[in-house]
Scaffold this active site. Sequence first.
Site, mmCIF file in Angstrom:
data_model
loop_
_atom_site.group_PDB
_atom_site.id
_atom_site.type_symbol
_atom_site.label_atom_id
_atom_site.label_comp_id
_atom_site.label_asym_id
_atom_site.label_seq_id
_atom_site.Cartn_x
_atom_site.Cartn_y
_atom_site.Cartn_z
ATOM 1 N N SER A 96 41.811 18.204 5.116
ATOM 2 C CA SER A 96 41.125 19.438 5.525
ATOM 3 C C SER A 96 40.596 20.109 4.269
ATOM 4 O O SER A 96 41.076 19.828 3.161
ATOM 5 C CB SER A 96 42.139 20.361 6.213
ATOM 6 O OG SER A 96 41.668 21.686 6.248
ATOM 7 N N TYR A 128 50.471 24.606 7.243
ATOM 8 C CA TYR A 128 49.292 23.745 7.375
ATOM 9 C C TYR A 128 48.689 23.443 5.991
ATOM 10 O O TYR A 128 48.412 22.281 5.661
ATOM 11 C CB TYR A 128 48.256 24.433 8.263
ATOM 12 C CG TYR A 128 47.043 23.591 8.596
ATOM 13 C CD1 TYR A 128 47.070 22.689 9.656
ATOM 14 C CD2 TYR A 128 45.865 23.698 7.861
ATOM 15 C CE1 TYR A 128 45.958 21.916 9.974
ATOM 16 C CE2 TYR A 128 44.748 22.930 8.165
ATOM 17 C CZ TYR A 128 44.797 22.047 9.234
ATOM 18 O OH TYR A 128 43.687 21.285 9.541
HETATM 19 P P1 NAI Z 1 42.835 18.453 18.318
HETATM 20 O O1 NAI Z 1 43.882 19.463 18.631
HETATM 21 O O2 NAI Z 1 41.819 18.146 19.346
HETATM 22 O O3 NAI Z 1 43.477 17.078 17.860
HETATM 23 C C1 NAI Z 1 44.767 16.914 17.373
HETATM 24 C C2 NAI Z 1 45.375 15.744 18.095
HETATM 25 O O4 NAI Z 1 46.647 15.427 17.505
HETATM 26 C C3 NAI Z 1 45.623 16.047 19.576
HETATM 27 O O5 NAI Z 1 45.092 14.994 20.373
HETATM 28 C C4 NAI Z 1 47.125 16.105 19.682
HETATM 29 O O6 NAI Z 1 47.635 15.680 20.934
HETATM 30 C C5 NAI Z 1 47.530 15.156 18.578
HETATM 31 N N1 NAI Z 1 48.909 15.359 18.144
HETATM 32 C C6 NAI Z 1 49.528 16.522 17.821
HETATM 33 N N2 NAI Z 1 50.824 16.291 17.514
HETATM 34 C C7 NAI Z 1 51.005 14.955 17.640
HETATM 35 C C8 NAI Z 1 52.117 14.089 17.460
HETATM 36 N N3 NAI Z 1 53.315 14.562 17.089
HETATM 37 N N4 NAI Z 1 51.958 12.765 17.684
HETATM 38 C C9 NAI Z 1 50.742 12.259 18.058
HETATM 39 N N5 NAI Z 1 49.670 13.030 18.234
HETATM 40 C C10 NAI Z 1 49.798 14.357 18.028
HETATM 41 O O7 NAI Z 1 42.149 18.988 16.990
HETATM 42 P P2 NAI Z 1 41.227 18.227 15.918
HETATM 43 O O8 NAI Z 1 40.382 19.239 15.318
HETATM 44 O O9 NAI Z 1 40.603 17.055 16.518
HETATM 45 O O10 NAI Z 1 42.297 17.781 14.813
HETATM 46 C C11 NAI Z 1 42.384 16.470 14.322
HETATM 47 C C12 NAI Z 1 42.767 16.512 12.849
HETATM 48 O O11 NAI Z 1 41.712 17.102 12.112
HETATM 49 C C13 NAI Z 1 44.022 17.316 12.527
HETATM 50 O O12 NAI Z 1 44.777 16.630 11.533
HETATM 51 C C14 NAI Z 1 43.446 18.600 11.939
HETATM 52 O O13 NAI Z 1 44.328 19.221 11.046
HETATM 53 C C15 NAI Z 1 42.226 18.053 11.224
HETATM 54 N N6 NAI Z 1 41.208 19.050 10.914
HETATM 55 C C16 NAI Z 1 40.483 19.664 11.907
HETATM 56 C C17 NAI Z 1 39.537 20.598 11.567
HETATM 57 C C18 NAI Z 1 38.720 21.305 12.599
HETATM 58 O O14 NAI Z 1 38.027 22.279 12.257
HETATM 59 N N7 NAI Z 1 38.729 20.881 13.856
HETATM 60 C C19 NAI Z 1 39.284 20.974 10.168
HETATM 61 C C20 NAI Z 1 40.083 20.253 9.222
HETATM 62 C C21 NAI Z 1 40.997 19.335 9.582
#
Ligand code: NAI
Length: 261
Positions: free
Chosen positions: A145, A158
């Site tokens: 991130s 985070y």
């Molecule tokens: P999201 O909430 O849609 O995706 C996160 C996913 O991780 C979800 O599908 C969730 O079920 C899964 N997850 C959570 N805990 C889990 C576990 N213990 N085991 C397996 N799966 C698990 O949000 P997004 O944005 O797609 O996030 C994906 C990655 O991108 C994360 O690592 C987040 O920190 C990173 N990120 C996102 C940004 C944004 O602006 N959307 C910016 C920077 C980084």
Amino acid sequence: MYTDLKGKVVAITGASSGLGKAMAIRFGQEQAKVVVNYYSNEKDAQTVKEEIQKAGGEAVIIQGDVTKEEDVKNIVQTAVKEFGTLDVMINNAGMENPVQSHEMPLKDWNKVINTNLTGAFLGSREAIKYYVENDIQGNVINMSSVHEMIPWPLFVHYAASKGGIKLMTETLALEYAPKRIRVNNIGPGAINTPINAEKFADPVQRKDVESMIPMGYIGEPEEIAAVAVWLASKESSYVTGITLFADGGMTKYPSFQAGRG
Ligand code: NAI
């Protein structure tokens, strides 16, 4: 399109939504074979699988909690069992919740560190173990991130998890470079996914976030998926140990943009 991704086996954690989903579908368009890990939403994972197949790729869905060692091992084993090997491991699963640091319960700290940092470590370790044991010049991509470099009040867990991913990735890249195993991070800025849904639904908060982005708009998940396929392809063959920020300039001190300072 990256022709070398055709038939490649790619495992993605947290792939039923947001960035994981967009990457899974993009790899499907590249005609890769995708292991779609999901945490709890089987229905959404099934939809992702169907979209991958429609796009010309192959897919299998697998439930798993990235904080559990056995579940992560099972993700890698599923790739091998279903598709014969693993070429690319994408440790994407992550979470966040805002809490003032002096009041943050230990359970909140542990949950975010365990999911974002330990989960990415377990996924990296299991993939690299498989690559080393099978003499594969494999690829690991971790979802970091902009907060691996920008401090973030109310999100100390985070920011610490993503700061940890930075040096974890750099260390693994250095350690396994002689075996030609590449390890890189993607560093997204503010992207339109479920993790931000509540914030971006509020026009005031959305405008505030946009004001921190020199390019002036919140990114789309497909713009991150485009980075992932490049890092996975041989077009990036000499790239290891980096964080590729895809953030519309957010990490470039936007408050100085108009010549202030
Ligand atoms: P999201 O909430 O849609 O995706 C996160 C996913 O991780 C979800 O599908 C969730 O079920 C899964 N997850 C959570 N805990 C889990 C576990 N213990 N085991 C397996 N799966 C698990 O949000 P997004 O944005 O797609 O996030 C994906 C990655 O991108 C994360 O690592 C987040 O920190 C990173 N990120 C996102 C940004 C944004 O602006 N959307 C910016 C920077 C980084």
